[in-house]
Write an enzyme that holds these catalytic residues in place. Structure first.
Site, mmCIF file in Angstrom:
data_model
loop_
_atom_site.group_PDB
_atom_site.id
_atom_site.type_symbol
_atom_site.label_atom_id
_atom_site.label_comp_id
_atom_site.label_asym_id
_atom_site.label_seq_id
_atom_site.Cartn_x
_atom_site.Cartn_y
_atom_site.Cartn_z
ATOM 1 N N LYS A 22 0.838 -1.198 0.000
ATOM 2 C CA LYS A 22 0.000 0.000 0.000
ATOM 3 C C LYS A 22 0.876 1.252 0.000
ATOM 4 C CE LYS A 22 -3.732 -0.349 2.526
ATOM 5 N NZ LYS A 22 -4.271 -0.553 3.888
ATOM 6 N N ARG A 91 -2.946 3.358 8.395
ATOM 7 C CA ARG A 91 -3.351 2.219 7.558
ATOM 8 C C ARG A 91 -2.239 1.177 7.491
ATOM 9 N NH1 ARG A 91 -4.691 4.841 1.901
ATOM 10 N NH2 ARG A 91 -5.994 2.973 1.707
ATOM 11 N N GLY A 100 -8.223 -7.886 4.759
ATOM 12 C CA GLY A 100 -9.027 -8.021 5.965
ATOM 13 C C GLY A 100 -8.286 -8.559 7.174
ATOM 14 N N MET A 102 -5.440 -7.245 8.665
ATOM 15 C CA MET A 102 -4.841 -6.271 9.572
ATOM 16 C C MET A 102 -5.693 -5.022 9.628
ATOM 17 S SD MET A 102 -0.841 -6.883 9.023
ATOM 18 C CE MET A 102 -0.999 -6.330 7.380
ATOM 19 N N ARG A 334 -3.734 -1.319 -6.480
ATOM 20 C CA ARG A 334 -3.031 -2.612 -6.406
ATOM 21 C C ARG A 334 -3.510 -3.485 -7.556
ATOM 22 N NH1 ARG A 334 -6.391 -4.325 -1.060
ATOM 23 N NH2 ARG A 334 -8.356 -3.666 -1.927
ATOM 24 N N HIS A 457 -8.851 -43.207 -3.670
ATOM 25 C CA HIS A 457 -9.103 -43.792 -4.985
ATOM 26 C C HIS A 457 -10.055 -42.922 -5.793
ATOM 27 C CE1 HIS A 457 -11.200 -46.494 -7.826
ATOM 28 N NE2 HIS A 457 -9.980 -46.966 -8.018
ATOM 29 N N ARG A 565 -2.867 -47.729 -20.111
ATOM 30 C CA ARG A 565 -2.967 -48.869 -19.190
ATOM 31 C C ARG A 565 -3.834 -49.939 -19.814
ATOM 32 N NH1 ARG A 565 -3.792 -44.566 -14.573
ATOM 33 N NH2 ARG A 565 -4.977 -43.808 -16.340
ATOM 34 N N GLU A 756 9.904 -47.290 -10.862
ATOM 35 C CA GLU A 756 8.929 -47.096 -9.792
ATOM 36 C C GLU A 756 9.285 -47.886 -8.537
ATOM 37 O OE1 GLU A 756 5.058 -48.448 -11.083
ATOM 38 O OE2 GLU A 756 5.917 -49.976 -12.376
ATOM 39 N N SER A 775 10.124 -44.369 -17.746
ATOM 40 C CA SER A 775 9.001 -43.507 -17.382
ATOM 41 C C SER A 775 8.828 -43.631 -15.880
ATOM 42 C CB SER A 775 7.735 -43.941 -18.110
ATOM 43 O OG SER A 775 6.649 -43.163 -17.670
ATOM 44 N N GLY A 777 7.148 -43.920 -12.673
ATOM 45 C CA GLY A 777 5.834 -44.211 -12.101
ATOM 46 C C GLY A 777 5.862 -43.704 -10.669
ATOM 47 N N THR A 778 5.600 -42.420 -10.516
ATOM 48 C CA THR A 778 5.854 -41.808 -9.205
ATOM 49 C C THR A 778 4.801 -42.162 -8.162
ATOM 50 O OG1 THR A 778 4.906 -39.809 -10.144
ATOM 51 C CG2 THR A 778 7.302 -39.909 -9.944
ATOM 52 N N ASN A 779 3.679 -42.750 -8.577
ATOM 53 C CA ASN A 779 2.736 -43.211 -7.548
ATOM 54 C C ASN A 779 3.376 -44.352 -6.764
ATOM 55 O OD1 ASN A 779 1.057 -41.408 -8.763
ATOM 56 N ND2 ASN A 779 -0.271 -42.937 -9.701
ATOM 57 N N ASP A 780 3.820 -45.371 -7.510
ATOM 58 C CA ASP A 780 4.477 -46.492 -6.836
ATOM 59 C C ASP A 780 5.822 -46.076 -6.248
ATOM 60 O OD1 ASP A 780 3.262 -49.102 -6.578
ATOM 61 O OD2 ASP A 780 2.977 -49.029 -8.747
ATOM 62 N N TYR A 863 9.499 -35.329 -21.190
ATOM 63 C CA TYR A 863 8.060 -35.024 -21.183
ATOM 64 C C TYR A 863 7.431 -35.328 -19.834
ATOM 65 C CZ TYR A 863 7.287 -40.072 -21.551
ATOM 66 O OH TYR A 863 7.269 -41.414 -21.302
HETATM 67 P P1 ADP Z 1 -7.567 -2.096 3.671
HETATM 68 O O1 ADP Z 1 -6.147 -2.486 3.594
HETATM 69 O O2 ADP Z 1 -8.384 -3.000 4.498
HETATM 70 O O3 ADP Z 1 -8.165 -1.816 2.323
HETATM 71 P P2 ADP Z 1 -7.298 0.731 3.993
HETATM 72 O O4 ADP Z 1 -6.087 1.221 4.684
HETATM 73 O O5 ADP Z 1 -7.289 0.827 2.520
HETATM 74 O O6 ADP Z 1 -7.589 -0.727 4.484
HETATM 75 O O7 ADP Z 1 -8.508 1.531 4.584
HETATM 76 C C1 ADP Z 1 -9.831 1.129 4.398
HETATM 77 C C2 ADP Z 1 -10.632 2.282 3.874
HETATM 78 O O8 ADP Z 1 -10.547 3.408 4.725
HETATM 79 C C3 ADP Z 1 -10.142 2.789 2.549
HETATM 80 O O9 ADP Z 1 -10.679 2.020 1.507
HETATM 81 C C4 ADP Z 1 -10.661 4.200 2.521
HETATM 82 O O10 ADP Z 1 -11.988 4.209 2.052
HETATM 83 C C5 ADP Z 1 -10.638 4.581 3.962
HETATM 84 N N1 ADP Z 1 -9.480 5.430 4.206
HETATM 85 C C6 ADP Z 1 -8.257 5.075 4.615
HETATM 86 N N2 ADP Z 1 -7.444 6.138 4.684
HETATM 87 C C7 ADP Z 1 -8.169 7.196 4.294
HETATM 88 C C8 ADP Z 1 -7.896 8.594 4.140
HETATM 89 N N3 ADP Z 1 -6.687 9.094 4.377
HETATM 90 N N4 ADP Z 1 -8.894 9.378 3.716
HETATM 91 C C9 ADP Z 1 -10.107 8.875 3.456
HETATM 92 N N5 ADP Z 1 -10.429 7.590 3.575
HETATM 93 C C10 ADP Z 1 -9.481 6.760 4.000
HETATM 94 MG MG MG Z 2 2.963 -48.708 -10.784
HETATM 95 MG MG MG Z 3 -7.855 -0.592 1.023
#
Ligand code: ADP
Ligand code: MG
Ligand code: MG
Length: 893
Positions: A22, A91, A100, A102, A334, A457, A565, A756, A775, A777-780, A863
């Site tokens: 970020k 952030r 989600g 951190m 990103r 199986h 086979r 094998e 060839s 035969g990596t299963n066996d 191959y």
């Molecule tokens: P995540 O990594 O979970 O996407 P962010 O750091 O991007 O978390 O923050 C989540 C949301 O918070 C962002 O999508 C944005 O909408 C809001 N946000 C974060 N920093 C700012 C900022 N400086 N100004 C306005 N909104 C912000």
């Molecule tokens: Mg075999």
């Molecule tokens: Mg974000």
């Protein structure tokens, strides 16, 4: 002192290690002149220092103060200033995105004094109190570790009192009261909310650093194999406010549609909202394209920035933006996550647009995404509806991808009859499957089992056949007697429809419409594969037992058959009685008669496969499994005999069963996997393999005479000592020569062996003297190297081993480089030393696994051979291996 703080204007995209993804993105966007609210990044090194010592590095606080002053100057506001207070966000952001996992704290800088000042100045009191309650809520949860429910309950109670019941129905007065109640929560918890904005800032930074070692984040990294010592950066940034009124708002936009790959802006926008509101689904957002009419100027600017970023990064971007009082700000960019379909389309189109090279396009598509594209899939909307209707019956392991719908059948014979003769789409449901069930599986659309793991199986066979399969759906109970299974309250009987999703492991009651993958019409995929073919060094062959599999294999781009086979042909219903007669023959004459009957049938099989493959090589493996596999089970016979004896009903049948019982008893072995099978069969009972070789060469000669150019390669399985091969090959090659003499034509052929058994790998130099090809035969080979029974290990301990980290992965799925791989490497070296033009490939299950394919590339195999459906996957994986090698030991990242 190390540099722990970078202004956005000091960094760039290359500094992901230091600034996190970020932070590097914010710096790069600042550098190229996009409207980014000012800020600075505290480095991952500072986080690591904090994790180790529990405090900031010396001097960091002062450095932060200096950077903050610069941000304040740019923003024209000051943190904590009672007249023009600056609000900031803290952030998190690691090198690799961990969605989600951190934390981020918004609206830092608000306190009782600044709130009052802002409320008076902004002319929007409601907004100010809303921002303050958000800060209290986030700070409480993230920094003070207060149960989020405590705040939500208060908010819910207040919302319930309003007419509309929504967030936006709360008045400034309501929000003020809510703020008071939130503060009371802090008091009741014995925790304070710091009024000093600088303390808010420092504590938020520490909380973000701490979130790196939170349980969720650690689990996530373990699962995704992200190292734990990277640390997260903390980005401190001036807030821009999307909740100032109707000319403000916040949104997310993708530069191309992440579901289809279509080249147009795609995303959502919510007016008068902040941060997470879009995702939280509080109000229905607008589509970004609708901004074209509603806010044309903003839309044009957004479009320009989006295109600029995509060009700049040469990659589909996922961009967060906010509009504050009619001014657009960009907050994050990103690489965008996308579906398999979009991944392929975007990669190919970007290469055609000259944004990236063709090699880069190939590199960007994961082999797993190719698998997904080739499978039939459910119509997503129909699946969603089924879920809402409560038709989700169970979840199991997603053993083989794809979607299937059909009636439930339990008995393999019935499955074969219905599926083959009456063409009824069906799903075979078993507790587990065994080789006896394969004839039924062949004619099913999908497989569901209540037990078993990813290499049971059922899983292995289903993957081989490209059949969707869900295994280990432990919550269903199969009752063969009653011909039904139960899932909780629901009972599903034979003949009722179910739908299984092998990509997700879901099992549904009733039918869900599927959409077939249409390989020949996946235009972009075909293009991408043709590019991959130019890059890769490994050839990709296919394992195909029947002519129709061979045809399919070629359509998918197979350059040969690496494993045909022969015994599967024996299992077919009309042939099994002849095979049994051959096995049970009392005299040589009887055995010969049965073999004579089998000969034309096998010849027909081989002819079909050769015809399908034209002049490409076809490796035919001679009979491999212990013969008792073709006979009824000992236990079943015993039960039947006992019953017949007790009832005295059918003396003729009893005599027959007793005869069988005696024969089967005499063939029983304590360790059939280590028993009379493979080349040992051909040595002990020569008739069978001689018949097979005759059939191979009669078929090949026939085609040769018809002007075709077949290339049979006869493969002798399970050799452990050179003399086994020497004896068997000598005898069989005589048969081959005799046939060619009889027919008066010559065909180009090879004799070779499977590697094998560890001893074969160790003595590969001796063995290569009698083999034109190897060839693996990596299963066996995996089974014999580890000493794990493939049939039992998974259920008994192997899965537990993987779960407990005793083994990193299931070695039957991903090749064990260190052990099995070492044997392979040795066999390649010793084999080639003895015979430089030795042809070496792999035909075990691993031949379709991308990681294992990379290893096969490294040790210089010619191959890999895998199931037809995996061929396109292997083509991509082989290209990836070549690209990785080209990029050198450091890789490309
Ligand atoms: P995540 O990594 O979970 O996407 P962010 O750091 O991007 O978390 O923050 C989540 C949301 O918070 C962002 O999508 C944005 O909408 C809001 N946000 C974060 N920093 C700012 C900022 N400086 N100004 C306005 N909104 C912000
Ligand atoms: Mg075999
Ligand atoms: Mg974000």
């Amino acid at each position: 002192m190390a540099k722990y703080v970078y202004l956005f204007s000091e960094g760039n995209a290359k500094m992901r290690d230091v600034l996190g993804g970020k932070g590097a993105g914010l710096a790069e966007m600042t550098r190229i002149g996009l409207p980014v609210p000012p800020g600075f990044t505290i480095t991952t090194a500072a986080c690591n220092y904090f994790s180790a010592k529990g405090r900031f590095p010396p001097g960091l606080k002062a450095t932060i103060a200096t950077a903050l002053a610069k941000v304040e100057r740019k923003a024209g506001r000051k943190l904590g200033d009672p007249k023009r207070p600056l609000l900031i966000s803290v952030r998190s952001g690691a090198k690799f995105s961990m969605p989600g996992m951190m934390d981020t704290v918004l609206n830092i800088g608000l306190n009782d004094r600044t709130v009052a000042a802002l409320a008076a100045g902004a002319g929007n009191e409601r907004f100010v109190w809303d921002a303050y309650r958000r800060l209290l809520q986030m700070f409480g949860r993230i920094v003070r570790d207060i149960e989020p429910r405590r705040f939500e309950a208060i908010l819910d109670a207040w919302k319930a009192k309003t007419a509309g019941g929504k967030d936006t129905d709360l008045t400034a007065g309501d929000l003020r009261m809510i703020v008071d109640e939130f503060k009371a929560v802090y008091k009741a918890e014995g925790k304070d909310f710091p009024q000093d904005p600088r303390r808010q800032l420092d504590e938020a930074i520490m909380a973000v650093f701490q979130s790196w070692n939170g349980k969720r984040a650690v689990d996530y990294r373990n699962f995704h194999k992200i190292p734990h010592d990277l640390g997260t950066a903390a980005n401190v940034q001036a807030m821009v406010l999307g909740n100032l009124g109707e000319d403000s708002g916040t949104g997310v936009v993708f530069t191309r549609d992440p579901a289809t790959g279509e080249r147009s802006l795609y995303g959502e926008y919510l007016a008068n909202a902040q941060g997470e509101d879009v995702v939280a689904g509080i109000r229905t957002p607008l589509k970004v394209v609708d901004l074209k009419d509603r806010m044309p100027r903003i839309y044009r600017e957004l479009d320009r920035h989006a295109m600029r970023l995509e060009k700049h990064y040469r990659e589909l971007q996922d961009i967060e933006f906010t509009v504050e009082g009619g001014k657009l700000w960009v907050l994050q960019t990103r690489a965008g996550k996308r579906t398999a379909k979009a991944a392929v389309k975007v990669a190919v189109e970007m290469a055609n647009e000259r944004l990236i090279t063709r090699e880069e396009a190939v590199r960007r598509v994961e082999p797993a995404q190719v698998i997904q594209l080739l499978m039939p899939r459910f119509d997503e909307r129909a699946k969603e509806a089924a879920r809402k209707e409560g038709r989700l019956l169970a979840r199991g392991l997603n053993a083989s991808p794809g979607a299937a719908t059909g009636i439930v059948v339990f008995d393999p014979d019935e499955a074969e009859r219905l599926g083959r003769d009456e063409k009824v789409p069906l799903i075979m449901v078993r507790t587990e499957t065994s080789p006896d069930d394969v004839h039924g599986m062949l004619h099913s659309k999908g497989i569901l089992t209540s037990h078993g793991g990813a290499t049971s199986h059922a899983s292995v066979v289903a993957r081989g056949l490209g059949l969707p399969c869900v295994v280990g759906a432990e919550s269903i109970r199969v009752d063969y007697e009653d011909e039904s299974f139960s899932a909780g309250e629901t009972i599903v009987r034979k003949g009722e429809a179910i739908s299984i999703d092998g990509t997700t492991g879901e099992v549904f009651a009733g039918r869900i419409p599927t959409m077939a993958a249409d390989f020949q019409n996946e235009r972009e995929l075909l293009t991408l594969l043709s590019w991959a073919d130019k890059i890769r060094r490994l050839e990709v062959w296919a394992n195909a037992d029947y002519p129709r599999d061979a045809v399919r294999a070629r359509e998918f781009g197979a350059q040969g058959i690496g494993l045909c086979r022969t015994e599967h042909m024996f299992f077919e219903q009309e042939r099994l009685p002849i095979v049994q007669r051959m096995i049970l023959a009392a005299t040589e004459a009887e055995r010969k008669a049965a073999l004579d009957e089998l000969l034309p049938i096998q010849r027909g099989d081989f002819k079909g496969v050769f015809e399908a493959m034209g002049s490409l090589p076809v490796v035919i493996r001679l009979i491999d499994p212990p013969l008792h596999e073709f006979l009824p089970k000992y236990e079943d016979l015993l039960v039947e005999a006992t019953e017949l004896r007790l009832t005295g009903k059918d003396p003729a049948r009893l005599a027959e069963v007793e005869r069988l019982l005696k024969a089967v008893a005499s063939m029983r072995e304590a360790n059939p996997m280590l028993g009379l099978r493979g080349c040992r069969l051909g040595i002990m009972i020569p008739g069978v393999t001689e018949m097979q070789v005759r059939a191979v060469f009669e078929a090949a000669c026939e085609l040769r005479k018809a002007g075709q150019d077949p290339h049979p390669e006869v493969m002798i399985p399970l050799v452990g000592h050179v003399n086994e091969l020497k004896v068997e090959r000598g005898k069989l090659e005589r048969v081959a020569k005799q046939v060619m003499e009889e027919q008066g034509v010559k065909v180009d052929y090879k004799f070779g062996t499977m590697i094998e058994i560890p001893r074969a790998a160790l003595t590969a130099d001796e063995i290569a003297k009698y083999a034109e090809f190897f060839s693996f035969g990596t299963n066996d080979l995996t089974q014999t190297t580890f000493g794990y029974s493939r049939d039992d290990a998974e259920g008994k301990f192997l899965m537990a081993y993987v779960q407990r980290g005793i083994l990193p992965v299931n070695p039957f799925q991903v090749l064990d480089r260190r052990g099995v791989g070492q044997l392979m490497r040795m066999a390649v070296e010793r084999g080639r030393a003895a015979r430089p033009d030795l042809e070496i490939g792999i035909c075990g299950e691993h031949g379709g696994d991308p990681e294992s394919i990379a290893f096969c590339h490294e040790i210089g195999l010619k191959y890999v051979s895998c199931s037809p459906f995996r061929v396109p996957v292997a083509r991509i994986a082989a290209a990836h291996a070549a690209l990785k090698e080209k990029a050198g030991p450091k890789g490309t990242d």
